[in-house]
Write an enzyme that holds these catalytic residues in place. Sequence first.
Site, PDB file in Angstrom:
ATOM      1  N   HIS A   1      10.105 -29.334 -33.261  1.00 15.82           N
ATOM      2  CA  HIS A   1      11.235 -29.108 -32.353  1.00 15.82           C
ATOM      3  C   HIS A   1      11.181 -30.074 -31.171  1.00 15.82           C
ATOM      4  O   HIS A   1      12.182 -30.675 -30.793  1.00 15.82           O
ATOM      5  CB  HIS A   1      11.211 -27.657 -31.866  1.00 15.82           C
ATOM      6  CG  HIS A   1      12.415 -27.257 -31.078  1.00 15.82           C
ATOM      7  ND1 HIS A   1      12.503 -27.475 -29.717  1.00 15.82           N
ATOM      8  CD2 HIS A   1      13.581 -26.678 -31.455  1.00 15.82           C
ATOM      9  CE1 HIS A   1      13.677 -27.024 -29.288  1.00 15.82           C
ATOM     10  NE2 HIS A   1      14.347 -26.537 -30.321  1.00 15.82           N
TER      11      HIS A   1
ATOM     12  N   SER B   1      19.630 -25.934 -28.301  1.00 10.37           N
ATOM     13  CA  SER B   1      18.444 -26.779 -28.102  1.00 10.37           C
ATOM     14  C   SER B   1      18.782 -28.257 -28.025  1.00 10.37           C
ATOM     15  O   SER B   1      18.041 -29.022 -27.413  1.00 10.37           O
ATOM     16  CB  SER B   1      17.475 -26.625 -29.275  1.00 10.37           C
ATOM     17  OG  SER B   1      16.524 -25.641 -29.022  1.00 10.37           O
TER      18      SER B   1
ATOM     19  N   ASP C   1       8.154 -27.943 -24.410  1.00 10.82           N
ATOM     20  CA  ASP C   1       8.653 -27.703 -25.764  1.00 10.82           C
ATOM     21  C   ASP C   1       7.450 -27.577 -26.686  1.00 10.82           C
ATOM     22  O   ASP C   1       6.384 -27.115 -26.258  1.00 10.82           O
ATOM     23  CB  ASP C   1       9.590 -28.863 -26.156  1.00 10.82           C
ATOM     24  CG  ASP C   1      10.682 -28.437 -27.113  1.00 10.82           C
ATOM     25  OD1 ASP C   1      10.347 -28.146 -28.276  1.00 10.82           O
ATOM     26  OD2 ASP C   1      11.863 -28.409 -26.716  1.00 10.82           O
TER      27      ASP C   1
ATOM     28  N   ASN D   1      15.470 -49.670 -30.841  1.00 12.58           N
ATOM     29  CA  ASN D   1      14.358 -50.392 -31.464  1.00 12.58           C
ATOM     30  C   ASN D   1      14.677 -50.804 -32.891  1.00 12.58           C
ATOM     31  O   ASN D   1      13.795 -51.116 -33.672  1.00 12.58           O
ATOM     32  CB  ASN D   1      13.085 -49.530 -31.426  1.00 12.58           C
ATOM     33  CG  ASN D   1      13.270 -48.201 -32.158  1.00 12.58           C
ATOM     34  OD1 ASN D   1      14.381 -47.855 -32.550  1.00 12.58           O
ATOM     35  ND2 ASN D   1      12.184 -47.479 -32.355  1.00 12.58           N
TER      36      ASN D   1
ATOM     37  N   ALA E   1      17.963 -19.323 -19.326  1.00 14.89           N
ATOM     38  CA  ALA E   1      19.337 -19.773 -19.124  1.00 14.89           C
ATOM     39  C   ALA E   1      20.053 -18.980 -18.029  1.00 14.89           C
ATOM     40  O   ALA E   1      20.864 -19.526 -17.280  1.00 14.89           O
ATOM     41  CB  ALA E   1      20.114 -19.657 -20.432  1.00 14.89           C
TER      42      ALA E   1
HETATM   43 CA   LIG Z   1      15.852 -45.981 -32.292  1.00 12.51          CA
HETATM   44 CA   LIG Z   2      23.218 -21.663 -14.851  1.00 18.53          CA
END
Ligand SMILES: [Ca+2]
Ligand SMILES: [Ca+2]
Length: 525
Positions: free
Chosen positions: A173, A330, A142, A186, A277
Site C-alpha cells: 500500500h 487512499s 503508511d 525516469n 479524517a
Molecule cells: Ca516514472
Molecule cells: Ca477536514
Amino acid sequence: MQWPRESPRRLTAVVSLACGVAALAVAASHTGGATASVPPATLVQLTRQPAGAEQKLLAAAGARLVAPELRLWRIPAGRAPGAVAVLRASRVLAFAQKEREYAVMATSDFSDPLVAGEWWRAVVGVSDLTPPGPGVPVALVDSGVSFGHPEFVGRPDLVALNPQEPAPIGGVHGTAVASVVGAPVNGVGLVGIYPQAVLRSYDAAIGDGTRLASSEIVSGILAAARAGKSVINLSLGADSKDAAIERAVGEAVRRGSLVVAASGNSGDAGNPLTYPAALPHVLTVAATDTAGRVAFFSSRSSYVDLAAPGVDIPVASALDDGYTVESGTSFAAPIVSGAAAWLWTVRPELDAGQVAEILRRSARDVEPAGVDQATGHGMLDLPAALSYPTPAIDPGEPNDDVGQARNRALLLTTKARTSVGTTGRVTTYEDPRDVLHVWLPAGKTFSVVATSSVPAGLTVALFRDSAPTVAGQAAPGDRVTLATGGGTRSTLSFRNAKSGRWAFLVVAPAKGARDVDYTLRATVR
Ligand SMILES: [Ca+2]
Ligand SMILES: [Ca+2]
Ligand SMILES: [Ca+2]
Ligand SMILES: [Ca+2]
C-alpha cells in the site's frame, strides 16, 4: 483501515490497510546509465576591455568571447585556474564562476509509458504545469515503501524515517501511495503529481502490512513532524475516535506540518465518521471517478474538505516491481498531499493553515452546488491554488480548548501588553474555536472588538481561567461575559472589579456560520 476497497473494515484500535487488485501488466525497463561527467568550463566577466597582454592570455587559454557587451568570456576547464589568477592579479576580473547546467523545463512529454493512463492528471490541472524541484517534503505514514521498485531504486530524496518492511507483503500500500505522490520522470512506469517531491516514509504496518496500530501511527506522525515541516499523508482510517492519534495530529499541526487524510471508503457501508479524517485541522480528501462523480465508496461527512480522483488510479506495485490500478480514497489523498507540497514549495511564505485554506477555497465546485458532504469545497484545482490570493494568517493552532491555550501560553494581552490586534479564522468542523489567554488588570475594563468576514459570523466570549473546558460541555458559570453586536462587528466589554487575573477569550463560529475569517483588537482601559 487503509483505504483501498476490498479491505475488511476494522472497528478496533488496530487500523487496517488493504489494496485492491487488477493488474495492469507493464514491462518496466531501465534507462541507460549516466553520461561521464566533464569538468565544467569557467565563465569570467572583465571590468574593462582586455589589454594586449590579457588578450594574449585569453587566447592562449582557448577562451571564447560569449557576450561582448558584458565582456563575458568562457575559458575551458584545464586552463581556467591559471588564467583566472592572472586576471584577478591584474584587477580586471569582475567575477569568475563555473559553467552550470540547467534542466529543460518541458512538460507533458514524459516518456514514462503509463502516463497516458493517468487520467487524473488533467482533472486536477497538472498536465500543462511544470512541477518544481525538491522542496517541502511529503511524509507518508503508511505500510512502507519498496525502495527496490523501479520507480524508487536510486531515486533522490526518498528517505526512510524507520526501517521499511520489505516487499512482497509489507510496503504494497505504501509503495502505491508513494508512486501517486512522487513517481519520478525516469522513462519508467508512472509519473506522480510531484515527481521530484522529497518523500519521507514511515512504515507503521504490523506483520502482513495491512493493519496499522495506533501506537505505530502516532510514532509515524511524530517522526514526520519532528523532521521539520511537511505534508503528512494519512491514507488510513478507522471508525472510532482515537485520542492518541488526535494528540499526535495536534502536535504535528503545532510544529507547523499539514496533515492530509483519506475521507474513508465506507460511503456505501453505513457511512460512519472515520478518523483521522474527521479530526479538526485535518485536510480531508474524498474520491471521484473517471466520470467526475463522487466514488460510491467515498465516505461523506462535514469534515470533507475537497475531492481528488480515487478510482482506477495507476500505481506502482511492490508485489512484482510492476504496476497495477487501484481505487480508494487512499489514492485521492496523496494527489492532494503532492499538490499541497508543490504549492508550499513555490510559495514558501505560507504556513500550513494557509496552504490548506488555499486548497479548499480554490477547489472547483462540483455537483451538488456549494460546499457539500461528498466533496467539501469541490475538486482539487492546482493551477487555481498556485495563483490563489494568500488568506489571512490564523496563528497558534491548535488552540481549540483551554488545555492547548494554557500549555502553550497563547497570550493575547498580558500585564505589559494591553492593546493587541490579531487575525484568525474559525471553521465549524476544522477549527471549532480559538482560545487565547488574556490578562484582566484590577479595576480596569477589558474590551474586544471582533470583525468577521460574514455577518453575525462570530461568538466571542470571556471564560474564567479555572474553566476545565470551553467546548460544548462548558459550565455556564465559567462564562464571564459574552460579546454583543450585529452585522460583522461584535464587541465585548468587561470591567474587572477583583484583583488582576487571567481569563480565556474564546472566538467561535456563530450558529449557522461555517468559515469565518476575523480580525480582533483587545484593549484595556
Ligand atoms: Ca516514472
Ligand atoms: Ca477536514
Ligand atoms: Ca483558528
Ligand atoms: Ca483553533
